[in-house]
Design a protein around this motif. Sequence first.
Motif, PDB file in Angstrom:
ATOM      1  N   ASN A   1      31.059  45.324  30.536  1.00 53.07           N
ATOM      2  CA  ASN A   1      31.123  45.734  29.202  1.00 53.07           C
ATOM      3  C   ASN A   1      32.349  45.474  28.363  1.00 53.07           C
ATOM      4  O   ASN A   1      32.801  45.935  27.575  1.00 53.07           O
ATOM      5  N   ILE A   2      33.373  44.376  29.105  1.00 53.64           N
ATOM      6  CA  ILE A   2      34.489  43.986  28.225  1.00 53.64           C
ATOM      7  C   ILE A   2      34.278  43.734  26.909  1.00 53.64           C
ATOM      8  O   ILE A   2      35.287  43.658  25.915  1.00 53.64           O
TER       9      ILE A   2
ATOM     10  N   LEU B   1      40.917  36.215  39.249  1.00 55.09           N
ATOM     11  CA  LEU B   1      39.768  36.228  38.507  1.00 55.09           C
ATOM     12  C   LEU B   1      39.020  34.733  38.725  1.00 55.09           C
ATOM     13  O   LEU B   1      39.726  33.755  38.496  1.00 55.09           O
ATOM     14  N   THR B   2      37.852  34.853  38.897  1.00 58.60           N
ATOM     15  CA  THR B   2      37.178  33.649  39.232  1.00 58.60           C
ATOM     16  C   THR B   2      35.926  33.270  38.158  1.00 58.60           C
ATOM     17  O   THR B   2      35.218  32.010  38.180  1.00 58.60           O
ATOM     18  N   LEU B   3      35.749  34.593  37.422  1.00 60.66           N
ATOM     19  CA  LEU B   3      34.392  34.418  36.693  1.00 60.66           C
ATOM     20  C   LEU B   3      34.630  35.403  35.362  1.00 60.66           C
ATOM     21  O   LEU B   3      35.285  36.688  35.814  1.00 60.66           O
ATOM     22  N   LEU B   4      34.188  35.099  34.370  1.00 59.70           N
ATOM     23  CA  LEU B   4      34.509  36.157  33.023  1.00 59.70           C
ATOM     24  C   LEU B   4      32.921  36.496  32.876  1.00 59.70           C
ATOM     25  O   LEU B   4      32.048  35.490  33.019  1.00 59.70           O
ATOM     26  N   PRO B   5      32.878  37.668  32.720  1.00 58.69           N
ATOM     27  CA  PRO B   5      31.435  38.264  32.349  1.00 58.69           C
ATOM     28  C   PRO B   5      30.997  37.628  30.975  1.00 58.69           C
ATOM     29  O   PRO B   5      31.723  37.340  30.141  1.00 58.69           O
ATOM     30  N   ASP B   6      29.316  37.700  30.762  1.00 57.27           N
ATOM     31  CA  ASP B   6      28.959  37.059  29.486  1.00 57.27           C
ATOM     32  C   ASP B   6      29.250  37.689  28.360  1.00 57.27           C
ATOM     33  O   ASP B   6      29.798  37.208  27.411  1.00 57.27           O
ATOM     34  N   SER B   7      29.742  39.108  28.424  1.00 56.82           N
ATOM     35  CA  SER B   7      29.822  39.965  27.296  1.00 56.82           C
ATOM     36  C   SER B   7      31.426  39.587  26.688  1.00 56.82           C
ATOM     37  O   SER B   7      31.800  40.001  25.629  1.00 56.82           O
ATOM     38  N   PHE B   8      32.120  38.875  27.652  1.00 56.03           N
ATOM     39  CA  PHE B   8      33.639  38.134  27.158  1.00 56.03           C
ATOM     40  C   PHE B   8      33.452  37.656  25.768  1.00 56.03           C
ATOM     41  O   PHE B   8      34.296  37.508  25.054  1.00 56.03           O
ATOM     42  N   LEU B   9      32.272  36.913  25.536  1.00 60.24           N
ATOM     43  CA  LEU B   9      31.833  36.254  24.254  1.00 60.24           C
ATOM     44  C   LEU B   9      32.100  36.919  23.032  1.00 60.24           C
ATOM     45  O   LEU B   9      32.087  36.613  21.899  1.00 60.24           O
TER      46      LEU B   9
END
Length: 152
Positions: A117-118, A134-142
């Motif tokens: 939920n970032i 960190l190796t991955l950013l959540p989809d909500s980062f967009l």
Amino acid sequence: MIMNNKNIKRILYASIIGVVLLSSYIYSQDCDDGFTYYDTLPGNVNNIDNDSNCFSDDDLIVLDNFISINDLTDLYNSPLEVGLQTWLTGRLKFWVATYIQSGSNGITQQIDQLPDNIGQLSELRGLYLEWNHLTLLPDSFLNLSNLQTLSI
């Protein structure tokens, strides 16, 4: 009106009740819906234009999730304790969650992930995540459409 003991007691009683009610109003803050009041703030929080100490529930939930998913519950008792934070009118604007062993300008343990939920940090302008795993950013980062500075 004749001032006898009964009238004086009634006036004093009403005055005391009035003072108590006024004091409770002054010293307890009512926040708008979606905001939570904090009586005291940790030293890492820069609180601008927010004399009411009311903070966005959406932003606080993200910080709480950040603590949970990275198993930081032993280190932080409050979402306001995580890294250096700058809040403007109750919204998180800048967040330094850079890993620094001493924690003086960031967080004291390396993290592996950001909460899903970032993207709720809709007013965030600066995010600093250096020296983490960190190796991955959540989809909500967009959804961080106001983000101007990212250090990762």
